[in-house]
Design a protein around this motif. Structure first.
Motif, PDB file in Angstrom:
ATOM      1  N   ALA A 110       0.832  -1.208   0.000  1.00 17.36           N
ATOM      2  CA  ALA A 110       0.000   0.000   0.000  1.00 17.36           C
ATOM      3  C   ALA A 110       0.866   1.258   0.000  1.00 17.36           C
ATOM      4  CB  ALA A 110      -0.933  -0.009   1.208  1.00 17.36           C
ATOM      5  N   LEU A 111       1.930   1.250   0.813  1.00 19.83           N
ATOM      6  CA  LEU A 111       2.832   2.397   0.849  1.00 19.83           C
ATOM      7  C   LEU A 111       3.456   2.645  -0.517  1.00 19.83           C
ATOM      8  CD1 LEU A 111       4.516   4.570   2.293  1.00 19.83           C
ATOM      9  CD2 LEU A 111       6.144   2.761   2.934  1.00 19.83           C
ATOM     10  N   MET A 112       3.948   1.594  -1.163  1.00 21.64           N
ATOM     11  CA  MET A 112       4.564   1.750  -2.474  1.00 21.64           C
ATOM     12  C   MET A 112       3.542   2.190  -3.517  1.00 21.64           C
ATOM     13  SD  MET A 112       7.190  -1.492  -2.571  1.00 21.64           S
ATOM     14  CE  MET A 112       7.740  -1.126  -4.235  1.00 21.64           C
ATOM     15  N   THR A 113       2.312   1.676  -3.419  1.00 24.18           N
ATOM     16  CA  THR A 113       1.271   2.070  -4.366  1.00 24.18           C
ATOM     17  C   THR A 113       0.981   3.563  -4.264  1.00 24.18           C
ATOM     18  OG1 THR A 113       0.253  -0.132  -4.306  1.00 24.18           O
ATOM     19  CG2 THR A 113      -1.139   1.695  -5.024  1.00 24.18           C
ATOM     20  N   VAL A 114       0.859   4.067  -3.021  1.00 25.73           N
ATOM     21  CA  VAL A 114       0.595   5.491  -2.817  1.00 25.73           C
ATOM     22  C   VAL A 114       1.760   6.326  -3.359  1.00 25.73           C
ATOM     23  CG1 VAL A 114       0.328   7.292  -1.060  1.00 25.73           C
ATOM     24  CG2 VAL A 114      -0.945   5.148  -0.856  1.00 25.73           C
ATOM     25  N   LEU A 115       2.991   5.894  -3.090  1.00 27.48           N
ATOM     26  CA  LEU A 115       4.160   6.651  -3.556  1.00 27.48           C
ATOM     27  C   LEU A 115       4.252   6.665  -5.078  1.00 27.48           C
ATOM     28  CD1 LEU A 115       6.845   5.511  -0.945  1.00 27.48           C
ATOM     29  CD2 LEU A 115       5.679   7.723  -1.077  1.00 27.48           C
ATOM     30  N   VAL A 116       3.932   5.530  -5.707  1.00 32.14           N
ATOM     31  CA  VAL A 116       3.964   5.471  -7.177  1.00 32.14           C
ATOM     32  C   VAL A 116       2.908   6.400  -7.759  1.00 32.14           C
ATOM     33  CG1 VAL A 116       3.458   4.007  -9.177  1.00 32.14           C
ATOM     34  CG2 VAL A 116       4.958   3.160  -7.377  1.00 32.14           C
ATOM     35  N   LEU A 117       1.676   6.304  -7.256  1.00 34.90           N
ATOM     36  CA  LEU A 117       0.600   7.147  -7.790  1.00 34.90           C
ATOM     37  C   LEU A 117       0.867   8.621  -7.531  1.00 34.90           C
ATOM     38  CD1 LEU A 117      -2.524   4.990  -6.844  1.00 34.90           C
ATOM     39  CD2 LEU A 117      -1.513   5.298  -9.101  1.00 34.90           C
ATOM     40  N   ALA A 118       1.509   8.922  -6.382  1.00 38.41           N
ATOM     41  CA  ALA A 118       1.819  10.320  -6.075  1.00 38.41           C
ATOM     42  C   ALA A 118       2.774  10.908  -7.109  1.00 38.41           C
ATOM     43  CB  ALA A 118       2.421  10.424  -4.677  1.00 38.41           C
ATOM     44  N   ARG A 119       3.678  10.083  -7.647  1.00 35.91           N
ATOM     45  CA  ARG A 119       4.609  10.569  -8.678  1.00 35.91           C
ATOM     46  C   ARG A 119       3.861  11.061  -9.922  1.00 35.91           C
ATOM     47  NH1 ARG A 119      10.192   9.048  -8.766  1.00 35.91           N
ATOM     48  NH2 ARG A 119      10.862   8.800  -6.598  1.00 35.91           N
ATOM     49  N   TYR A 120       2.655  10.551 -10.137  1.00 38.82           N
ATOM     50  CA  TYR A 120       1.898  10.889 -11.344  1.00 38.82           C
ATOM     51  C   TYR A 120       0.573  11.574 -11.010  1.00 38.82           C
ATOM     52  CZ  TYR A 120       5.375   7.946 -13.485  1.00 38.82           C
ATOM     53  OH  TYR A 120       6.581   7.430 -13.905  1.00 38.82           O
ATOM     54  N   GLY A 121       0.570  12.295  -9.876  1.00 43.25           N
ATOM     55  CA  GLY A 121      -0.601  13.067  -9.500  1.00 43.25           C
ATOM     56  C   GLY A 121      -1.831  12.217  -9.257  1.00 43.25           C
ATOM     57  N   PHE A 122      -1.628  10.996  -8.811  1.00 42.49           N
ATOM     58  CA  PHE A 122      -2.714  10.043  -8.556  1.00 42.49           C
ATOM     59  C   PHE A 122      -3.589   9.849  -9.805  1.00 42.49           C
ATOM     60  CE2 PHE A 122      -1.427  11.458  -4.368  1.00 42.49           C
ATOM     61  CZ  PHE A 122      -1.334  10.260  -3.689  1.00 42.49           C
ATOM     62  N   ASP A 123      -2.927   9.903 -10.945  1.00 39.31           N
ATOM     63  CA  ASP A 123      -3.603   9.688 -12.230  1.00 39.31           C
ATOM     64  C   ASP A 123      -3.122   8.359 -12.817  1.00 39.31           C
ATOM     65  OD1 ASP A 123      -4.706   9.695 -14.727  1.00 39.31           O
ATOM     66  OD2 ASP A 123      -3.851  11.606 -15.366  1.00 39.31           O
TER      67      ASP A 123
END
Length: 543
Positions: free
Chosen positions: A211-224
């Protein structure tokens, strides 16, 4: 991505001052799990404690433990790597693994819990001649467990080599030996109770880490998510084809058949996996067993959705070329992504996140190999030693002692075989275990539970035909020889074109069970089937 950045990632482990921090976090995690094992060892006194954890786990606890058993190195390392390298086609593993639980829920979980005691063979032996079916089921359990163990040991070698910056085949071999020693210690000391609690802790940590990695990955792309997928497609060098079916399994009619074979094996294999089946015996009633499957489906489903972010995130941020250069099968994609999300190679954040995620992945491997080793050793002790060799005259103490020695033997065999399988993707190895389970175990279980005429001859034919055909086809396929990533890369004796044998071996298992029954000279006992049917549906007389 620059050449300098690529070279830094390929250094694999955190360097210099950060390596001490990494090793400390890693060792601390291992010590915690060992502490749980030692605590549980003091609570293990009887065979029921050793094999079934005293049957005292709740639905949520067992659901977490099932998730811990199921979300193995193939799920965390293998699927993330498969998606990073193959895009959409890599995610097909996740779909198959998840859908498979419907078969287990609807057809297997409740009747199995009501009908058996410790192992799958208990169900078969209830209405058939004990020695032939226990021998067949015990051998099948050992083979499936060893295949699955191979995947975990290969993942362990890749992971620790990355984490500690280990180079050279000799160092990786010693890593595999150390993992094998740890798993034997977990089983012989903690039994099912210790293994279950390690799996529960590991499942919680794995979900939190993913979950932490998923949030960090999506944050890199503006949760898009669209931006993430577009970046992954661009970095892959394949363009839009990376996000569409067919990149791995659509190039030829053979690859399409290979995918169909894989899908059938994944969907049907879960309900025949011995280390999953024994989890249903750790709860007090069939109702709790069913509840635990509901929890497992929810937890596993959430995790597999997150593998999308992990795999495509690794493709976008690390790059398929870098992932493949670090490990040809892609098994280090998730740890490399963690390092990149933490700040990149050489940074404190990168070292910490790499250490945490790698420690969670290593705990995943330890928990799963412990569960597999326990299952195979229990099958040997309970089915082969106590009921076939000793003909039911073994004491509980003798049975448990033989299980512990069997754990040592299974660990040694798994270590030896895994040393020659280090180039195979862990998800592919687990898919082979699913094919063997679906071919040998599932037909026999379904016939035994739902077909009144099913006989001992049918059960023996079904197990052996499914087992021999699936293993033989694997050895004669590209998995066995003929390619750089085969078990025997310097030989070429492949004659079967599909990498997964399920499309052929599963029908063979069902057909052999039917033929063995209709041609048998000793008909089934209708009274025993009636008793089994009542027990499996109502729980009356269940252990």
């Amino acid at each position: 991505m620059s050449r300098t950045h690529t070279a830094a990632l390929l250094a694999a482990g955190p360097a210099g001052a950060h390596r001490g921090l990494t090793v400390a976090l890693f060792a601390g995690f291992v010590l915690v799990t060992l502490g749980i094992t030692l605590w549980a060892g003091r609570q293990t006194r009887t065979a029921a404690d050793f094999y079934a954890g005293g049957r005292g786990f709740t639905g949520l606890q067992n659901g977490l433990a099932i998730s811990g058993d199921y979300m193995s190195a193939a799920s965390f390392l293998g699927i993330a790597g498969a998606i990073a390298l193959s895009g959409y086609d890599g995610f097909l593993y996740s779909i198959g693994f998840l859908v498979a639980w419907l078969v287990a829920l609807l057809l297997i979980a409740e009747p199995l819990r009501n009908s058996g005691r410790y192992t799958m063979a208990d169900v078969l032996a209830f209405r058939m001649r004990e020695r032939p079916v226990r021998t067949a089921a015990g051998i099948s359990t050992l083979v499936v467990s060893v295949f699955y163990l191979l995947a975990q040991m290969v993942g362990a070698g890749s992971l620790v080599a990355l984490l500690l910056g280990i180079e050279g085949d000799a160092a990786k071999r010693w890593t595999v030996v150390a993992v094998g020693a740890l798993m034997v210690l977990y089983v012989t000391v903690g039994g099912m109770k210790g293994t279950t609690w390690v799996q529960i802790v590991k499942a919680v940590l794995l979900i939190l880490g993913a979950a932490l990695m998923t949030v960090l990955v999506l944050a890199r792309y503006g949760f898009d998510p669209s931006a993430l997928l577009g970046a992954a497609a661009h970095a892959s060098g394949k363009g839009a084809a990376f996000l569409q079916p067919g990149l791995k399994y659509g190039a030829s009619p053979t690859s399409k058949l290979d995918f169909l074979s894989l899908a059938v094996a994944l969907v049907l294999g879960t309900a025949g996996l011995p280390h999953v089946l024994v989890r249903f015996y750790t709860v007090p009633t069939a109702k709790v067993a069913r509840t635990s499957v509901f929890w497992a489906i929810g937890i596993i489903g959430a995790f597999y959705l997150m593998t999308l972010a992990l795999g495509f995130g690794a493709a976008a941020l690390v790059g398929p070329r870098t992932v493949k250069a670090s490990n040809a099968a892609g098994n280090t994609a998730a740890p490399l992504l963690a390092q990149e999300l933490g700040g990149g190679p050489g940074t404190t954040g990168g070292a910490v996140l790499l250490a945490v995620i790698s420690a969670v992945a290593f705990a995943t491997i330890l928990a799963v190999v412990a569960g597999l080793t326990l299952t195979s050793s229990a099958s040997f002790a309970h089915d082969l030693y106590a009921n076939v060799i000793r003909r039911g005259r073994a004491t509980e103490r003798e049975e448990v002692r033989s299980a512990k020695w069997a754990a040592v033997a299974v660990g040694a065999v798994s270590i030896g075989l895994s040393l020659s399988a280090d180039k195979l993707n862990t998800a592919a190895l687990v898919a082979l275990a699913f094919a063997v389970a679906a071919s040998a175990n599932l037909p026999t279980l379904l016939y035994s539970l739902y077909w009144k005429r099913f006989t001992t001859a049918g059960a023996v034919c079904s197990v052996y035909a499914g087992l021999v055909s699936s293993v033989l086809l694997v050895l004669l396929s590209p998995v066995g020889s003929g390619t750089a990533t085969s078990l025997f890369p310097h030989a070429d004796f492949q004659v079967f074109p599909l990498e997964n044998p399920g499309l052929v071996s599963i029908p063979i298992g069902f057909l052999a069970g039917w033929l063995g029954t209709v041609l048998s000279r000793r008909p089934a006992d209708p009274a025993k089937y009636a008793e089994l049917e009542v027990r499996s549906l109502t729980g009356i007389g269940a252990h």
